[in-house]
Design a protein around this motif. Structure first.
Motif, short mmCIF file in Angstrom:
data_model
loop_
_atom_site.label_atom_id
_atom_site.label_comp_id
_atom_site.label_asym_id
_atom_site.label_seq_id
_atom_site.Cartn_x
_atom_site.Cartn_y
_atom_site.Cartn_z
N LEU A 172 -0.93 2.04 -0.71
CA LEU A 172 -0.31 1.62 0.56
C LEU A 172 -0.32 0.10 0.69
O LEU A 172 0.66 -0.50 1.14
CB LEU A 172 -1.04 2.25 1.75
N TYR A 173 -1.42 -0.53 0.28
CA TYR A 173 -1.51 -1.99 0.32
C TYR A 173 -0.47 -2.62 -0.60
O TYR A 173 0.15 -3.62 -0.26
CB TYR A 173 -2.92 -2.45 -0.03
N ASN A 175 2.42 -1.32 -1.43
CA ASN A 175 3.72 -1.18 -0.77
C ASN A 175 3.88 -2.18 0.37
O ASN A 175 4.95 -2.76 0.55
CB ASN A 175 3.89 0.25 -0.25
N TYR A 176 2.82 -2.38 1.14
CA TYR A 176 2.81 -3.35 2.23
C TYR A 176 3.11 -4.75 1.71
O TYR A 176 3.94 -5.49 2.27
CB TYR A 176 1.47 -3.31 2.96
N ARG A 177 2.44 -5.14 0.62
CA ARG A 177 2.67 -6.46 0.03
C ARG A 177 4.07 -6.61 -0.49
O ARG A 177 4.69 -7.68 -0.38
CB ARG A 177 1.67 -6.70 -1.11
N LYS A 179 6.75 -5.13 0.66
CA LYS A 179 7.66 -5.27 1.80
C LYS A 179 7.61 -6.68 2.38
O LYS A 179 8.61 -7.18 2.88
CB LYS A 179 7.30 -4.25 2.88
N ARG A 180 6.44 -7.31 2.32
CA ARG A 180 6.29 -8.68 2.82
C ARG A 180 6.78 -9.72 1.83
O ARG A 180 6.85 -10.89 2.13
CB ARG A 180 4.82 -8.97 3.16
#
Length: 182
Positions: A172-173, A175-177, A179-180
């Motif tokens: 999840l982290y 994917n979060y990175r 997206k940013r």
């Protein structure tokens, strides 16, 4: 001699905490060291040299000595109370400790490879690798505290669930990175 046991146990715990801190931070540095490859050449060169220096100091001043003293204190506890060797939970704990030692020396090999400019693992794989130490730490602590074969089964199931949760969190982290745009 038995009166020394609490002191040796205290030393053991202190150095285990220091060893784990060194392992956790070392692999975090490996992640940053690997990610420095994506920087512009001048910045990359400066960062690579700095990470090599920091990793070396952390490993040789904290992590390796802490591992050595944790192991020696553990041996000392067994020498003071040899009856511990007849307890099944200690055998399980020592198995996990052996895996942690293997992990330690694999980390040392990774550090030497990176120093030579060889980067075999991506930062994502290193993030997953970092969690191996967490899983082993949890396994060791629960084994020492519970000391029961029935509880080991529940502990193993919990460890598998815990490991799955950590792996999901890392994914999840990632994917979060992404997206940013990091």
């Amino acid at each position: 001699m038995d009166s020394y046991y609490p002191y040796v146990l205290s030393v053991h715990i202190i150095f285990v905490v220091s060893w784990m801190a060194g392992l956790f931070y070392s692999v975090r540095l490996f992640i940053y060291h690997t990610e420095a490859n994506d920087r512009p050449e001048v910045e990359k060169e400066i960062l690579q040299k700095e990470f090599i220096k920091i990793e070396h100091k952390l490993w040789h001043i904290i992590t390796n000595p802490a591992m050595t003293f944790a192991v020696l204190a553990g041996i000392g506890m067994i020498c003071i109370r040899p009856g511990l060797l007849s307890t099944p939970w200690l055998h399980v704990k020592l198995g996990f400790v052996l895996l942690l030692l293997v992990y330690h020396f694999i980390c040392q090999r990774l550090m030497k490879q990176m120093k030579s400019g060889v980067f075999k693992l991506s930062s994502f794989k290193l993030r997953l690798w970092n969690e191996v130490a967490t899983v082993l730490l949890v396994a060791i602590v629960f084994t020492v505290v519970l000391k029961s074969a029935v509880d080991w089964v529940y502990g193993l199931i919990g460890l598998i669930v815990f490991s799955g949760g950590i792996m999901m969190a890392v994914k999840l982290y990632k994917n979060y990175r992404q997206k940013r745009g990091e």
